[in-house]
Design a protein around this motif. Structure first.
Motif, mmCIF file in Angstrom:
data_model
loop_
_atom_site.group_PDB
_atom_site.id
_atom_site.type_symbol
_atom_site.label_atom_id
_atom_site.label_comp_id
_atom_site.label_asym_id
_atom_site.label_seq_id
_atom_site.Cartn_x
_atom_site.Cartn_y
_atom_site.Cartn_z
ATOM 1 N N CYS A 113 0.805 -1.212 -0.033
ATOM 2 C CA CYS A 113 0.082 -0.077 0.047
ATOM 3 C C CYS A 113 0.780 1.346 0.007
ATOM 4 O O CYS A 113 0.583 2.223 -0.637
ATOM 5 C CB CYS A 113 -0.881 -0.064 1.188
ATOM 6 N N ASP A 141 -7.842 0.280 8.317
ATOM 7 C CA ASP A 141 -8.635 -0.133 7.311
ATOM 8 C C ASP A 141 -9.845 -0.760 8.167
ATOM 9 O O ASP A 141 -10.111 -0.752 9.397
ATOM 10 C CB ASP A 141 -8.010 -0.964 6.391
ATOM 11 N N HIS A 147 -2.869 0.542 7.299
ATOM 12 C CA HIS A 147 -2.931 0.606 5.729
ATOM 13 C C HIS A 147 -2.459 2.340 5.430
ATOM 14 O O HIS A 147 -2.535 3.032 6.458
ATOM 15 C CB HIS A 147 -4.420 0.731 5.449
ATOM 16 N N VAL A 149 -2.813 5.560 2.644
ATOM 17 C CA VAL A 149 -3.510 6.181 1.531
ATOM 18 C C VAL A 149 -2.895 7.535 1.264
ATOM 19 O O VAL A 149 -1.997 7.953 2.090
ATOM 20 C CB VAL A 149 -5.054 6.352 1.706
ATOM 21 N N VAL A 160 -9.457 10.626 -1.198
ATOM 22 C CA VAL A 160 -8.461 9.670 -0.894
ATOM 23 C C VAL A 160 -8.289 8.886 -2.109
ATOM 24 O O VAL A 160 -9.365 8.221 -2.698
ATOM 25 C CB VAL A 160 -8.976 8.714 0.218
ATOM 26 N N ASP A 162 -6.410 5.294 -3.109
ATOM 27 C CA ASP A 162 -6.515 4.128 -2.267
ATOM 28 C C ASP A 162 -6.288 2.877 -3.244
ATOM 29 O O ASP A 162 -6.850 2.786 -4.349
ATOM 30 C CB ASP A 162 -7.567 3.955 -1.448
ATOM 31 N N THR A 174 -14.440 6.220 3.350
ATOM 32 C CA THR A 174 -13.641 5.358 3.297
ATOM 33 C C THR A 174 -14.020 3.972 4.328
ATOM 34 O O THR A 174 -13.757 3.169 3.835
ATOM 35 C CB THR A 174 -12.350 5.631 3.493
ATOM 36 N N TYR A 176 -12.504 4.267 6.917
ATOM 37 C CA TYR A 176 -11.538 4.003 7.633
ATOM 38 C C TYR A 176 -11.183 4.760 8.982
ATOM 39 O O TYR A 176 -11.835 5.775 8.995
ATOM 40 C CB TYR A 176 -10.060 4.443 6.691
#
Length: 208
Positions: A113, A141, A147, A149, A160, A162, A174, A176
């Motif tokens: 990522c 996440d 994670h 982004v 974002v 991603d 998201t 998130y």
């Protein structure tokens, strides 16, 4: 063509931007920007990446700068996000490099990522986008896992990019939990993000 000149685009553009994938209610639509907290330490992956790639991390402190989200800029974001997601093949750092954590530009076509984020950031900066608006961001996440982004800060809110989503979405869409990100004024200074829930504020176990 990118447009940073601040020209008004009207209600139609705002509807277009927030209509794509957006289901936010009136109260949520006001959350255009994440709240910033105190400065915090940078992820070890970023520190080591900068040691090996100083040119990617240079930048004297500057004034925060958002982009003007024109229709052309929106298309550019979608294009870059999808191209990188489709071109780079997912591979963990352990499989790729034999280490738990290593941030790198995916020049061989493989990465995790953080590597997707680094390439998207580089492509946009090379295309003339302001570094101050392109912020590497650490999140948790939907599975609660670390994670990374890319947050793009605009006059219409924060969006974002991603590798887990081919669409570009508002940060509130998201699902998130946002933990920390680069400061707009200095890419090597990181700030915590307002979140009332406890979180491990890194993308990897090595940052704990």
């Amino acid at each position: 063509m990118l447009d940073f000149r601040g020209q008004g685009k009207g209600l139609a553009l705002a509807v277009m931007l927030f209509g794509i994938g957006a289901t936010a209610q009136a109260g949520e639509s006001r959350l255009l920007y994440a709240s910033l907290g105190d400065t915090t330490r940078a992820p070890i992956g970023w520190v080591e990446f900068c040691t090996d790639n100083a040119a990617q991390c240079q930048g004297a402190p500057t004034q925060p700068r958002d982009i003007v989200m024109s229709q052309a800029a929106w298309r550019d974001l979608i294009k870059v996000n999808r191209w990188v997601n489709e071109t780079v093949k997912p591979l963990t750092d352990q499989e790729h490099w034999g280490v738990i954590e290593k941030w790198s530009l995916p020049t061989d076509g493989y990465g995790d990522c953080e590597d997707y984020v680094l390439l998207k950031r580089k492509m946009l900066i090379d295309a003339g986008w302001p570094r101050e608006a392109l912020l590497i961001t650490v999140v948790r996440d939907k599975k609660g896992e670390g994670h990374a982004v890319l947050t793009v800060k605009t006059d219409k809110g924060e969006f974002v990019l991603d590798n887990q989503n081919e669409s570009v979405v508002a940060w509130t869409e998201t699902g998130y939990r946002f933990v920390k990100r680069q400061s707009q004024s200095d890419p090597n200074v990181w700030v915590s993000l307002g979140d009332t829930k406890p979180a491990v504020s890194t993308a990897s176990a090595r940052d704990q």
